[in-house]
Structures are given as structure tokens and as C-alpha cells.
Design an enzyme around this catalytic site. Structure first.
Site, short mmCIF file in Angstrom:
data_model
loop_
_atom_site.label_atom_id
_atom_site.label_comp_id
_atom_site.label_asym_id
_atom_site.label_seq_id
_atom_site.Cartn_x
_atom_site.Cartn_y
_atom_site.Cartn_z
N ARG A 181 0.71 3.23 5.34
CA ARG A 181 0.85 2.68 6.69
C ARG A 181 2.13 3.27 7.17
O ARG A 181 3.16 3.09 6.28
CB ARG A 181 0.39 1.39 7.00
CG ARG A 181 -0.97 1.06 6.85
CD ARG A 181 -1.10 -0.57 7.21
NE ARG A 181 -0.96 -0.83 8.59
CZ ARG A 181 -0.01 -1.68 9.14
NH1 ARG A 181 0.72 -2.53 8.18
NH2 ARG A 181 0.18 -1.82 10.36
N LYS B 50 1.85 -7.13 -3.94
CA LYS B 50 0.49 -6.40 -3.30
C LYS B 50 -0.24 -5.85 -4.64
O LYS B 50 0.49 -5.36 -5.41
CB LYS B 50 1.35 -5.24 -2.44
CG LYS B 50 0.49 -4.43 -1.89
CD LYS B 50 1.15 -3.76 -0.62
CE LYS B 50 0.54 -2.53 -0.18
NZ LYS B 50 1.06 -1.98 0.86
N ARG C 29 6.48 -9.42 8.26
CA ARG C 29 7.64 -9.86 6.76
C ARG C 29 7.36 -11.55 6.85
O ARG C 29 7.76 -12.00 7.86
CB ARG C 29 9.14 -9.22 6.87
CG ARG C 29 8.88 -7.88 6.50
CD ARG C 29 9.50 -7.51 5.26
NE ARG C 29 9.45 -6.24 5.08
CZ ARG C 29 8.30 -5.41 5.01
NH1 ARG C 29 7.32 -6.14 4.99
NH2 ARG C 29 8.36 -4.04 4.87
C1 BTN Z 1 -0.46 0.88 2.52
O1 BTN Z 1 -0.33 0.02 1.85
O2 BTN Z 1 0.63 1.18 3.56
C2 BTN Z 1 -1.63 1.49 2.56
C3 BTN Z 1 -1.94 2.43 1.49
C4 BTN Z 1 -3.18 3.19 1.32
C5 BTN Z 1 -3.35 4.11 0.11
C6 BTN Z 1 -4.78 4.64 0.01
S1 BTN Z 1 -5.00 5.48 -1.47
C7 BTN Z 1 -6.47 6.23 -0.87
C8 BTN Z 1 -6.24 6.60 0.60
N1 BTN Z 1 -5.51 7.87 0.52
C9 BTN Z 1 -4.36 7.81 1.03
O3 BTN Z 1 -3.37 8.77 1.28
N2 BTN Z 1 -4.02 6.63 1.31
C10 BTN Z 1 -5.06 5.81 1.07
#
Ligand code: BTN
Length: 246
Positions: free
Chosen positions: A43, A108, A244
Site C-alpha cells: 500500500r 505483521k 500508527r
Molecule cells: C501492504 O502491506 O502494504 C500490502 C502488501 C500486499 C502484498 C501482496 S503480495 C501479492 C500481491 N502482489 C503485489 O505486488 N502485492 C500483493
């Protein structure tokens, strides 16, 4: 009948691939899993790191008819689905961090990226990308302050196979997306709030141009975060903001 699963060695990002080439609504759920992503995305423009064998990374496409509930709630739906699926494998103490991180002991375990693809004939498609840490490499694991954890730790080494995890999460996503399509977020709100990591705790919400502090008072019927501030209740929609603890 309804899942089409592609499991590839390498991909730039499973979300990018499905956003650039979103399957049309053929009544099935298309899934792309990758052993490796060369540019996994998180994100807010962040990177997402994963490790072959040590992660499960996949995205799936869900079509919603026009007029179904506000898409903002889908981020929360995805987090709840993953949490409930992992609970069935015996993970205890899972918590949700608004809008959609899955935590264990405040660290996480899962990252989720929900992106909307519009311009479909009958409605919109949500690309739900999920990255789960299964076994972090030792150099990542020993740094106690990284704030990340893995399923191996959460399950005392007894990590389910990736296909079993994938199947369980897809089944749960299917169930919750159907509930969401027919009843919207209110039908899932209690289940989400039961797992809210920051219920009644002080938090700071920050975005590109905003910063707000208050007490996390839960979520509303749209999945917006409710923040009790000095000047009253503020409603924050999941967008380019992060939360946060204070
Ligand atoms: C976050 O925590 O900011 C979101 C992470 C999301 C990761 C997943 S892995 C599969 C899919 N492909 C990506 O490039 N991102 C999501």
C-alpha cells in the site's frame, strides 16, 4: 467449478499483472500466484518483499455487479477473510489493523493490497492481493524491531502447505465476498471489530496532507475508521492513509 489458478515462477507483481490484464466476468474467480515477484507492491507505493518458499503471494479477481456496496469496505473484508482462514489452521491471537493488515502479537503476518478495476460491462472488479510470511529468512527474523512475523512462529513451526493455505483463503474470500455483495459491510462489522488491534487505543492517522490523532472507536457500516478526537468523531475512509499506535 469456479476457480482458475495460475501458479507461476516469477511475475513483476501479481496485482500489477491482474490490473493490467483483468479477466472479464466469466463467472469464475481468476487467481495468480507467484513464487517470486520482481516488484511486489504494498500500500501507499511501498515495496513488498517476499522469499521463495518463505512466502505465499497471490492475487485474485472478484467481480461485483453495479450497485453493490461501497468498494471501500472490501479492504476490510479481505483482511477478515484471511484472518478467519488462518484461525482454522490454529493461529491464535490474530488481529486486524485497519484497513487491512493481519497481525499476531502486534507484528505483521500478512499484507493485503486491494485495487479496483473499473470499466467492466456489468460492474467493477476488485483485485485482492495477499502476501503471507510463512518463514522469514533468519536475518529478517532476528531483528526484533522489524515489526514483522511469520506463520512458522505463529504455529510453532507447523506451517500448512501453500496449496492448503491458498485453498482455505480462497474459500473464505468467496464466502465473505458473497456476504458483502448481498448485505454490505454491516453483516461483517462485528467479526471485524472483534479482531480490531487498536480498539479504544490512541492512534495517529496520517496521509499525504493530513495527520489526525484520536482514540480508535471502531469502524462504521462502510468500513470507515471512526476516530474519537478532541473536536468530535472523525470518519476516515481507507485510502492513502496509514494508522500508527501512539
Ligand atoms: C501492504 O502491506 O502494504 C500490502 C502488501 C500486499 C502484498 C501482496 S503480495 C501479492 C500481491 N502482489 C503485489 O505486488 N502485492 C500483493
Amino acid at each position: 467449478p469456479h476457480f482458475v489458478i495460475d501458479w507461476v515462477e516469477e511475475c513483476v507483481s501479481t496485482n500489477t499483472a491482474l490490473m493490467e490484464n483483468t479477466p472479464a466476468d466469466d463467472g469464475r474467480v481468476h487467481v495468480l500466484a507467484a513464487e517470486r515477484q520482481s516488484a511486489g507492491r504494498g500500500r501507499r507505493g511501498r515495496q513488498w518483499q517476499s522469499w521463495p518458499d518463505g512466502s505465499l503471494t497471490f492475487s485474485s479477481v472478484w467481480h461485483f455487479a453495479r450497485g453493490t456496496p461501497a468498494p471501500a469496505g472490501l479492504s476490510l473484508v479481505a483482511g477478515l477473510a484471511v484472518a478467519q482462514a488462518l484461525e482454522r489452521f490454529g493461529v491464535v491471537g490474530l488481529q486486524l489493523k485497519w484497513p487491512n493488515d493481519v497481525l499476531v502479537n502486534g507484528e505483521k503476518l500478512v499484507g493485503i493490497l486491494v485495487e479496483l478495476s473499473t470499466g467492466h460491462a456489468r460492474g467493477l472488479a476488485a483485485v485482492i492481493g495477499i502476501g503471507i510470511n510463512l518463514r522469514l529468512p533468519p536475518d529478517v527474523r532476528i531483528e526484533a524491531q522489524t515489526g514483522v512475523t511469520d506463520l512458522a512462529r505463529a504455529l510453532d513451526g507447523d506451517v500448512p502447505s501453500r496449496p492448503a493455505l491458498l485453498a482455505a483463503i480462497l474459500a473464505e474470500l468467496e464466502r465473505l465476498c458473497a456476504t458483502y455483495a448481498s448485505g454490505g459491510f454491516p453483516a461483517l462489522k462485528d467479526a471485524w471489530e472483534q479482531r480490531n488491534a487498536f480498539a479504544e487505543l490512541p492512534v495517529r492517522i496520517s496521509g499525504d496532507h493530513t495527520a489526525l490523532e484520536g482514540i480508535c472507536a471502531g469502524v462504521d457500516d462502510d468500513g470507515a475508521l471512526l476516530l474519537r478526537t478532541d473536536t468530535g468523531m472523525q470518519r476516515i475512509l481507507a485510502g492513502d492513509v496509514s494508522l500508527r499506535p501512539l
